[in-house]
Design an enzyme around this catalytic site. Structure first.
Site, PDB file in Angstrom:
ATOM      1  N   GLY A 109       1.584  -0.890   0.096  1.00  0.00           N
ATOM      2  CA  GLY A 109      -0.239  -0.080  -0.181  1.00  0.00           C
ATOM      3  C   GLY A 109       0.672   1.163   0.148  1.00  0.00           C
ATOM      4  N   HIS A 110       2.020   1.336  -1.082  1.00  0.00           N
ATOM      5  CA  HIS A 110       2.951   2.861  -0.585  1.00  0.00           C
ATOM      6  C   HIS A 110       3.503   2.301  -2.123  1.00  0.00           C
ATOM      7  CE1 HIS A 110       6.001  -0.170   0.163  1.00  0.00           C
ATOM      8  NE2 HIS A 110       4.903  -1.018   1.489  1.00  0.00           N
TER       9      HIS A 110
END
Ligand code: TYD
Length: 151
Positions: free
Chosen positions: A62-63
């Site tokens: 999630g990045h």
């Protein structure tokens, strides 16, 4: 490497995120795979870390990163890696200890669908640096907006 340089996101492409086969040495006593001079992963390893004891239904990642490049290997078990360049995304299942997924700069990645006992090995091109992360998907979309403007 200059941090916060938007070029990493402006020109990122999931086409450069490919699965590479690692050499295998195997016999009746077991197997060895080696990560060394990997074609398609042009960086020196400066950090190694691994994810384990990941509960089912967890989504990791999630990045994206400005400068960081990685090789991701399912050392044990399996999981799915989704890579997203802001215009397109694809999901790769990793389930063999002799296959590595190269994740280039400027790519949003999520990892989920972990099997029981899965171990995710990550070989990274940079030391840990929180300022190299983009953790907000809205900001990632801003950094990659030119790709969608072409459409
Ligand atoms: P993060 O990179 O967000 O994990 P993932 O992408 O696998 O979900 O890191 C999770 C936490 O661990 C975060 O608080 C930072 C810390 N961390 C370190 O301190 N050093 C490291 O090398 C890594 C990868 C994470």
């Amino acid at each position: 490497m200059k941090k916060n340089d938007n070029d990493f996101h402006r020109h990122s492409s999931i086409d450069r995120c490919t699965v590479v086969e690692l050499p295998r040495h195997y016999d009746a006593e077991g197997s060895i795979s080696v990560v060394e001079n990997v074609d398609g992963a042009p960086f020196s390893v400066r950090r190694v870390y691994y994810l384990y004891d990941v509960p089912a239904d967890t989504c990791r990642g999630g990045h994206s990163h400005f400068a960081l490049r990685q090789l991701i290997v399912a050392i044990s078990g399996s999981f799915d890696v989704t890579v997203d360049d802001g215009a397109r995304r694809k999901t790769i299942t990793l389930n063999r200890p002799y296959r590595a997924l190269y994740v280039d700069t400027g790519i949003w990645r999520t990892i989920d669908n972990f099997s029981s006992g899965a171990v995710c090995l990550v070989l990274a091109s940079e030391p840990y640096d929180e300022s190299d992360y983009v953790r907000d998907y809205g900001r990632f979309l801003e950094l990659t907006s030119e790709k969608r403007a072409d459409k």
